[in-house]
Motif scaffolding. Structure first.
Motif, short mmCIF file in Angstrom:
data_model
loop_
_atom_site.label_atom_id
_atom_site.label_comp_id
_atom_site.label_asym_id
_atom_site.label_seq_id
_atom_site.Cartn_x
_atom_site.Cartn_y
_atom_site.Cartn_z
N UNK A 48 0.83 -1.21 0.00
CA UNK A 48 0.00 0.00 0.00
C UNK A 48 0.86 1.25 0.00
N UNK A 49 0.42 2.26 -0.73
CA UNK A 49 1.19 3.49 -0.83
C UNK A 49 1.42 4.12 0.53
N UNK A 121 -3.08 3.72 -3.82
CA UNK A 121 -2.75 2.59 -4.69
C UNK A 121 -1.87 1.57 -3.96
N UNK A 122 -1.85 0.38 -4.51
CA UNK A 122 -0.97 -0.68 -4.02
C UNK A 122 -0.04 -1.05 -5.16
N UNK A 123 1.27 -0.89 -4.96
CA UNK A 123 2.21 -1.12 -6.05
C UNK A 123 3.55 -1.58 -5.50
N UNK A 124 4.39 -2.08 -6.40
CA UNK A 124 5.73 -2.49 -6.04
C UNK A 124 6.73 -1.41 -6.43
N UNK A 182 -9.06 -5.32 -3.26
CA UNK A 182 -8.71 -5.51 -1.87
C UNK A 182 -8.75 -4.24 -1.06
N UNK A 183 -9.56 -3.28 -1.48
CA UNK A 183 -9.68 -2.02 -0.76
C UNK A 183 -8.70 -0.95 -1.18
#
Length: 341
Positions: A48-49, A121-124, A182-183
């Motif tokens: 998550x960011x 956002x959710x990122x790598x 996932x939210x």
């Protein structure tokens, strides 16, 4: 074109010339076991960011720094809280004001950002970024209703501060519903083939259109067809020739950032830069206001060249859209430099 008052005179106004901002770290987690240590590399995991608490603190830190800088007309006071296109506009505006009004801002009204929600956002990997959607106390544009401020916060590492790279001022109806998994919001890669125009291509396409090219996927509106018409009218003023040179700026903190929307498209922030050269007829000089003069190098004899930074907020439809695949919902720009000759 309607005048929308922005954060202060140190920021630009959307859609017209004016004076004028991720995440918990991708830290390596070490878990000691009886046989040694196990390393989990955050740069390869979807993370998550930021937490809502961290995002809220970043918004407060930005607001506090912005108010200190605006009150003192001192760009150093918020230089570590802005970056990218907004940073360029903000810092140039404050630098100009520090020269034209060196005693500070006698009309300072503290910026208040309330009722905030956060699109995380959710990122790598780095950079990490998120969007804060807040109400402000600067809604003075008649006819548009209650505006929302969308601030895009960016961070490149665990030891860096959150900085605001983009600002969009939109009505609630102009803000799309974001797709979540996932939210968490879903970031769109710059080279995505799932959109009518990939985020990385928006700057070059916009520059091409403004320079006289085909409209392509850009829908008609105040920041596309009408903006180009206004430019063309400006070139025909008697005794003053005006030329424009546009450039795409799409690297570093000027890189486009995109979030997937529920309709299969995306909300994208991207930046451009352009130069406006005005040349007066023999025996005359172009008029230069004090704000621009404060940023100018050289001496105006018969030509002045202004450098502008412009950030656009657009809604992009899914791939396969026949036409009008990109709608520019907001534009914020400001002079960042000038040269006389």
């Amino acid at each position: 074109m309607r005048r929308l008052r922005g954060p202060s005179r140190a920021l630009a106004e959307p859609g017209r010339p004016s004076r004028v901002f991720v995440a918990t770290t991708a830290a390596t987690v070490l878990a000691l076991t009886a046989s040694g240590c196990v390393t989990v590399h955050g740069e390869r995991e979807l993370i998550p960011a930021a937490t809502k608490s961290e995002a809220g603190q970043a918004l407060r830190d930005f607001t506090d720094a912005y108010n200190r800088a605006d009150k003192a007309h001192d760009p150093a006071l918020d230089a570590d809280r802005v970056t990218g296109p907004l940073g360029a506009i903000n810092q140039a505006g404050l630098k100009s004001r520090s020269i034209t009004d060196p005693g500070g801002n006698a009309n300072h009204q503290p910026l208040e950002l309330t009722d905030a929600t956060f699109v995380l956002p959710k990122k790598a990997g780095w950079p990490r970024w998120f969007v804060a959607d807040a109400d402000s106390n600067r809604d003075t544009d008649e006819g548009r209703g209650d505006n929302r401020w969308l601030l895009v916060f960016v961070r490149h590492g665990a030891d860096q501060l959150w900085e605001v790279a983009y600002l969009a001022i939109l009505t609630p109806d102009e803000i799309p519903a974001f797709r979540t998994e996932g939210g968490f919001a879903v970031p769109v890669p710059a080279d995505s083939a799932q959109l009518a125009v990939a985020p990385k291509d928006l700057g070059r396409s916009y520059v091409s259109f403004l320079g006289g090219g085909e409209r392509g996927q850009f829908a008609a509106g105040p920041h596309t067809t009408l903006w180009r018409e206004q430019r063309e009218k400006g070139t025909k003023r008697a005794g003053l020739a005006t030329q424009y040179v546009d450039q795409a700026t799409d690297t570093g903190d000027f890189a486009p950032l995109a979030l997937a929307t529920e309709d299969g498209g995306a909300l994208v922030f991207f930046a451009t830069r352009y130069f406006e050269q005005q040349t007066a007829a023999k025996g005359y000089r172009p008029k230069v206001g004090p704000d621009v003069k404060a940023l100018m190098t050289g001496e105006v004899k018969n030509t002045v060249t202004k450098e502008w930074v412009s950030s656009q907020t657009v809604l992009v439809k899914p791939a396969g859209t026949g036409q009008d695949g990109v709608t520019v919902t907001g534009r914020l720009q400001g002079v960042t430099g000038a040269k006389g000759s």
